[in-house]
Structure formats: structure tokens, C-alpha cells
Design a protein around this motif. Structure first.
Motif, PDB file in Angstrom:
ATOM      1  N   VAL A  69      45.467  49.560  37.194  1.00  0.00           N
ATOM      2  CA  VAL A  69      44.391  50.136  38.017  1.00  0.00           C
ATOM      3  C   VAL A  69      44.406  51.659  37.884  1.00  0.00           C
ATOM      4  N   LEU A  70      45.595  52.238  37.973  1.00  0.00           N
ATOM      5  CA  LEU A  70      45.742  53.691  37.928  1.00  0.00           C
ATOM      6  C   LEU A  70      45.248  54.270  36.608  1.00  0.00           C
ATOM      7  N   SER A  71      45.526  53.582  35.500  1.00  0.00           N
ATOM      8  CA  SER A  71      45.120  54.127  34.201  1.00  0.00           C
ATOM      9  C   SER A  71      43.595  54.155  34.058  1.00  0.00           C
ATOM     10  N   ALA A  72      42.915  53.195  34.673  1.00  0.00           N
ATOM     11  CA  ALA A  72      41.448  53.179  34.609  1.00  0.00           C
ATOM     12  C   ALA A  72      40.828  54.270  35.484  1.00  0.00           C
ATOM     13  N   VAL A  73      41.473  54.554  36.597  1.00  0.00           N
ATOM     14  CA  VAL A  73      40.952  55.495  37.600  1.00  0.00           C
ATOM     15  C   VAL A  73      41.256  56.953  37.235  1.00  0.00           C
ATOM     16  N   ARG A  74      42.296  57.159  36.439  1.00  0.00           N
ATOM     17  CA  ARG A  74      42.751  58.523  36.129  1.00  0.00           C
ATOM     18  C   ARG A  74      41.624  59.378  35.544  1.00  0.00           C
ATOM     19  N   GLY A  75      41.444  60.568  36.138  1.00  0.00           N
ATOM     20  CA  GLY A  75      40.429  61.501  35.637  1.00  0.00           C
ATOM     21  C   GLY A  75      39.026  61.272  36.192  1.00  0.00           C
ATOM     22  N   CYS A  76      38.900  60.345  37.138  1.00  0.00           N
ATOM     23  CA  CYS A  76      37.572  60.032  37.687  1.00  0.00           C
ATOM     24  C   CYS A  76      37.340  60.747  39.017  1.00  0.00           C
ATOM     25  N   ALA A  77      36.102  61.201  39.217  1.00  0.00           N
ATOM     26  CA  ALA A  77      35.724  61.837  40.483  1.00  0.00           C
ATOM     27  C   ALA A  77      35.316  60.801  41.521  1.00  0.00           C
ATOM     28  N   GLY A  78      34.890  59.631  41.053  1.00  0.00           N
ATOM     29  CA  GLY A  78      34.443  58.577  41.967  1.00  0.00           C
ATOM     30  C   GLY A  78      34.779  57.207  41.421  1.00  0.00           C
ATOM     31  N   ILE A  79      34.824  56.238  42.319  1.00  0.00           N
ATOM     32  CA  ILE A  79      35.100  54.850  41.927  1.00  0.00           C
ATOM     33  C   ILE A  79      34.058  53.945  42.569  1.00  0.00           C
ATOM     34  N   PHE A  80      33.562  53.001  41.761  1.00  0.00           N
ATOM     35  CA  PHE A  80      32.749  51.895  42.280  1.00  0.00           C
ATOM     36  C   PHE A  80      33.603  50.646  42.110  1.00  0.00           C
ATOM     37  N   HIS A  81      34.051  50.072  43.236  1.00  0.00           N
ATOM     38  CA  HIS A  81      34.956  48.923  43.148  1.00  0.00           C
ATOM     39  C   HIS A  81      34.181  47.618  43.348  1.00  0.00           C
ATOM     40  N   LEU A  82      33.845  46.983  42.214  1.00  0.00           N
ATOM     41  CA  LEU A  82      33.080  45.737  42.237  1.00  0.00           C
ATOM     42  C   LEU A  82      33.955  44.517  41.962  1.00  0.00           C
ATOM     43  N   ALA A  83      35.078  44.722  41.261  1.00  0.00           N
ATOM     44  CA  ALA A  83      35.883  43.582  40.781  1.00  0.00           C
ATOM     45  C   ALA A  83      36.457  42.781  41.939  1.00  0.00           C
ATOM     46  N   SER A  84      36.013  41.524  42.053  1.00  0.00           N
ATOM     47  CA  SER A  84      36.531  40.619  43.077  1.00  0.00           C
ATOM     48  C   SER A  84      36.020  39.233  42.716  1.00  0.00           C
ATOM     49  N   PRO A  85      36.874  38.231  42.702  1.00  0.00           N
ATOM     50  CA  PRO A  85      36.402  36.913  42.280  1.00  0.00           C
ATOM     51  C   PRO A  85      35.369  36.331  43.244  1.00  0.00           C
ATOM     52  N   CYS A  86      34.358  35.668  42.680  1.00  0.00           N
ATOM     53  CA  CYS A  86      33.320  35.027  43.502  1.00  0.00           C
ATOM     54  C   CYS A  86      33.268  33.554  43.140  1.00  0.00           C
ATOM     55  N   ILE A  87      33.740  32.712  44.059  1.00  0.00           N
ATOM     56  CA  ILE A  87      33.701  31.257  43.848  1.00  0.00           C
ATOM     57  C   ILE A  87      33.045  30.655  45.088  1.00  0.00           C
ATOM     58  N   VAL A  88      31.860  30.084  44.931  1.00  0.00           N
ATOM     59  CA  VAL A  88      31.210  29.470  46.099  1.00  0.00           C
ATOM     60  C   VAL A  88      31.392  27.945  46.092  1.00  0.00           C
ATOM     61  N   ASP A  89      31.881  27.406  44.974  1.00  0.00           N
ATOM     62  CA  ASP A  89      32.187  25.976  44.927  1.00  0.00           C
ATOM     63  C   ASP A  89      33.574  25.734  45.523  1.00  0.00           C
ATOM     64  N   GLN A  90      34.098  24.543  45.322  1.00  0.00           N
ATOM     65  CA  GLN A  90      35.406  24.201  45.893  1.00  0.00           C
ATOM     66  C   GLN A  90      36.506  25.099  45.327  1.00  0.00           C
ATOM     67  N   VAL A  91      37.357  25.585  46.226  1.00  0.00           N
ATOM     68  CA  VAL A  91      38.482  26.438  45.831  1.00  0.00           C
ATOM     69  C   VAL A  91      39.773  25.647  46.042  1.00  0.00           C
ATOM     70  N   HIS A  92      40.595  25.557  45.001  1.00  0.00           N
ATOM     71  CA  HIS A  92      41.816  24.745  45.086  1.00  0.00           C
ATOM     72  C   HIS A  92      43.009  25.530  45.642  1.00  0.00           C
ATOM     73  N   ASP A  93      43.044  26.834  45.309  1.00  0.00           N
ATOM     74  CA  ASP A  93      44.171  27.670  45.731  1.00  0.00           C
ATOM     75  C   ASP A  93      43.622  28.993  46.269  1.00  0.00           C
ATOM     76  N   PRO A  94      43.129  28.987  47.532  1.00  0.00           N
ATOM     77  CA  PRO A  94      42.428  30.159  48.071  1.00  0.00           C
ATOM     78  C   PRO A  94      43.239  31.453  47.987  1.00  0.00           C
TER      79      PRO A  94
END
Length: 321
Positions: A69-94
Motif C-alpha cells: 500500500v505504501l509503495s503505491a501511495v508514496r509521492g501522492c498528494a491525494g488518495i482515492f480509495h476504491l479497492a474493496s471487494p463487492c459480493i452481493v451473492d452468497q458469501v462463504h467466508d465473510p
């Protein structure tokens, strides 16, 4: 001039790709994160965007590995944090599939932002952190003040809603404790022309509807919104110093039944099921549900055009016959 280098986590996804495209159009240099740099389904569409050859850098990131995470953010003035899993069907291991990546991932991004002295972090939450909220009065429109009922989600196994709610609450706590400038966008069901080769959960819902699925998404719907408008909302809240707090991001607060009726009207040749108009118990319909974003100047694309743009794109790419 302000340093125009920003990081977009989850840059290869449907919203992320639109956001990267619009940021490049505006002259930003973008650090976009992907899960696998060797997967062309994640990288090829990003590398072909206008401006990508000179102002786009791709980073392989695992939300649960702070160094990546740190290597991607290094040198940036701002962050847009979109990465998050989206599963609306059945989840086996929440815990492993949804909760850890959403909550711990957000904490790792915010810790990196703090370490790097990032000016502002825009977090993509969801209307799933606003609804289901069964105790909210039915004669009052849901606003940014409304939060999803955590216990209700646990009882009903609504793990995606739980993950978005707990991740957003943790983000606000971290921001308060560490003096970090955080703003949040809460999009509804996001649709439109898709840039990546894979569909997001919302577009899969549309494909299923056109194939006759009569699910009503009672706890998961609060309105639709165009990919472009969600991306613009992120840029607006990033660039406007006055933007603060949460931002409902839907073209109108509406019921899934309203959406289904409009799809059926526009595309009578498909086997769209007849379902009741009122599909979200206690949800008051409001035209200006996204008033905070409207006040910042966002003019939302109406539902009819969202549907047409989405369906025509699905047809042109072979997702629909």
C-alpha cells in the motif's frame, strides 16, 4: 500549483477505470493499483486510456500488506480509495472475503496516507453504509445522517453492507484521531458503459434483470447512478476544499421497482419481470437525495440515460443477446 499526483486504489475496476480516465483528462498523474500486474484483464484497458503513456503508473497492491500500500501511495498528494471487494451473492467466508479487506485494507491505506503526509483522502463507501436502516422513520428521506443497522446486517447475513459500514466508521474514527482530511462518497447502484472487460456487481444485476430475474434487492437498493457521475463526484469532493463528510451519490432516491419499470418500458423486447413498484420498505423517494453533490455542481445523468447507456454497452460487448 498544487502537486497533481494522486493514487487510485482499485483502479482497474468499473468505477476506478472511469475515475482514472477523468483524472488523466484533467492533467493528473495517477498511481493506479491492481491486484495482478500480469493480468491483462486488469491492466490493458487502463494502459490504453488517453494520457496513460506519460501520466499513469500501475502498482500491484494487496490491501492487507501495508508495504505494498505504501509503495503505491508514496509521492501522492491525494488518495482515492476504491479497492474493496463487492459480493452481493452468497458469501462463504465473510471475514476473509469481505470484512478484513474492507476494514483492515482501509486502515492500511489511511496509515499510509498519514505517513506520507497526503493532503486529502476520498473514500468510496456505499449507500450500503446508509441502508438497510429499518429504524429510520419512513416519513423522513434518508440522508448522510443515516447509518446502516449493523445488528440487522448480522442477523440477515448482509456481509457486503456490514463490510462497507464498519470500514467507513473505522475510517472516520482514524481520521478524527489522526487529524487526517477524509471525505466520503456513498454511491448507489452504479451502471453505464463499462471500461474493463469484467462487469461489476451492479451491471450483473442489470443483466440478470433483463434475463428475467425477479429479485427485489430489498436491503441493497436506494437509487441508480452513472459511472461517470460517481467518478466526477470523487473529483469534486477532492478538489473542493469546502467538501466535508459523507456524500449520497444517486440520481434520485428511488425504489428498485421504479428502476425495473423503466427498464421494462425502454426494452419491451426483453423478459423483464413485473414486480411491485414499492420494493424498499420505508424508503421515501426524493429527487434531490444527492443534494450535497448537487450543491458542489454535479448535474446527475437521469435514470433513463443510465439504463440506455448500460444496456447498449452490454449489447455491443456481447453480454446480452
Amino acid at each position: 500549483m498544487e502537486k497533481k499526483v494522486v493514487c487510485v486504489t482499485g483502479g482497474s475496476g468499473c468505477i476506478g477505470s472511469w475515475l482514472v480516465s477523468l483524472l488523466l483528462d484533467r492533467g493528473y498523474t495517477v498511481h493506479a493499483t491492481v491486484q495482478n500486474l500480469n493480468d491483462e484483464a486488469e491492466t490493458k484497458h487502463l494502459l490504453s486510456l488517453d494520457g496513460a503513456s506519460t501520466r499513469l503508473r500501475l502498482f500491484q497492491m494487496d490491501l492487507l500488506l501495508p508495504d505494498s500500500v505504501l509503495s503505491a501511495v508514496r509521492g501522492c498528494a491525494g488518495i482515492f480509495h476504491l479497492a474493496s471487494p463487492c459480493i452481493v451473492d452468497q458469501v462463504h467466508d465473510p471475514q476473509n472475503e469481505l470484512l478484513d479487506p474492507a476494514i483492515k485494507g482501509t486502515m492500511n491505506v489511511l496509515a499510509a496516507a498519514k505517513e506520507e503526509g497526503v493532503r486529502r483522502v476520498v473514500i468510496t463507501s456505499s449507500i450500503s453504509a446508509i441502508t438497510p436502516s429499518p429504524n429510520w422513520p419512513s416519513d423522513v428521506a434518508k440522508t448522510e445522517e443515516c447509518w446502516t443497522d449493523v445488528e440487522y446486517c448480522k442477523q440477515k447475513g448482509l456481509w457486503y453492507s456490514l463490510s462497507k459500514t464498519l470500514a467507513e466508521k473505522a475510517a472516520w474514527d482514524f481520521a478524527k484521531e489522526n487529524g487526517l482530511d477524509v471525505v466520503v462518497v456513498n454511491p448507489g447502484t452504479v451502471m453505464g458503459p463499462v471500461i474493463p472487460p469484467r462487469l461489476n456487481a451492479s451491471m450483473v444485476i442489470l443483466v440478470r434483470l433483463l434475463q428475467g430475474c425477479d429479485e427485489t434487492y430489498e436491503d441493497l437498493f436506494m437509487g441508480s447512478v452513472h459511472f461517470k457521475d460517481v467518478a466526477l463526484a470523487h473529483i469534486l469532493v477532492y478538489e473542493n476544499q469546502s467538501a466535508a463528510g459523507r456524500h449520497v451519490c444517486v440520481e434520485a432516491i428511488s425504489h428498485y421497482g421504479d428502476f425495473v419499470a423503466k427498464v421494462a418500458e425502454l426494452y419491451p423486447e426483453y423478459n423483464v419481470p413485473r414486480i411491485p413498484r414499492d420494493t424498499q420498505p420505508g424508503l421515501l423517494r426524493v429527487k434531490d437525495g444527492a443534494k450535497k453533490l448537487m450543491d458542489l455542481g454535479l448535474q446527475f445523468i437521469p435514470m433513463e440515460k443510465i439504463i440506455k447507456d448500460a444496456v447498449e454497452d452490454l449489447k455491443s460487448k456481447g453480454f446480452l443477446s
